[in-house]
Enzyme design. Structure first.
Site, mmCIF file in Angstrom:
data_model
loop_
_atom_site.group_PDB
_atom_site.id
_atom_site.type_symbol
_atom_site.label_atom_id
_atom_site.label_comp_id
_atom_site.label_asym_id
_atom_site.label_seq_id
_atom_site.Cartn_x
_atom_site.Cartn_y
_atom_site.Cartn_z
ATOM 1 C CG HIS A 35 -1.908 1.099 1.244
ATOM 2 N ND1 HIS A 35 -3.228 0.947 0.929
ATOM 3 C CD2 HIS A 35 -1.759 2.417 1.538
ATOM 4 C CE1 HIS A 35 -3.848 2.104 1.034
ATOM 5 N NE2 HIS A 35 -2.972 3.012 1.403
ATOM 6 C CG ASP A 39 -0.586 5.421 -0.298
ATOM 7 O OD1 ASP A 39 -1.575 5.265 -1.037
ATOM 8 O OD2 ASP A 39 -0.638 5.351 0.942
ATOM 9 C CG HIS A 67 -0.718 10.589 1.005
ATOM 10 N ND1 HIS A 67 -0.607 10.060 -0.265
ATOM 11 C CD2 HIS A 67 -1.531 9.754 1.691
ATOM 12 C CE1 HIS A 67 -1.325 8.954 -0.336
ATOM 13 N NE2 HIS A 67 -1.891 8.746 0.829
#
Length: 91
Positions: A35, A39, A67
């Site tokens: 994941h 991302d 992020h």
């Protein structure tokens, strides 16, 4: 970080030593790492929206990234490109 509105039925929940709801794992136990990689790729691919080629061809090491760190990295790449320190490969 914490996700608002998430529950044990919609997210993988980690305890101190194990998964609290391991039935949520769709792949292997490395799903959280997968994941994180997706991302990073997704965030960096947004560079292509400014007329660039998107994800850089590079060896990238991201430790405890998220992020916000991806955004900062993308801004640094754009700044380096504008200064002529980075070339974008097209085609």
């Amino acid at each position: 970080g914490l996700i608002q509105g998430a529950s044990a039925r919609s997210a993988l929940v980690a305890g101190p030593d194990t998964w609290l709801n391991p039935d949520m794992l769709r792949f292997r136990t490395d799903e959280p790492a997968r994941h994180k990689v997706l991302d990073l790729l997704g965030d960096l691919s947004l560079l292509g929206a400014r007329g660039q080629c998107g994800v850089p061809v590079a060896h990238i090491v991201a430790y405890r990234a998220g992020h916000e760190l991806h955004r900062q990295f993308a801004l640094e790449l754009l700044s380096a490109w504008e200064d002529g320190a980075v070339e974008w490969v097209t085609g």
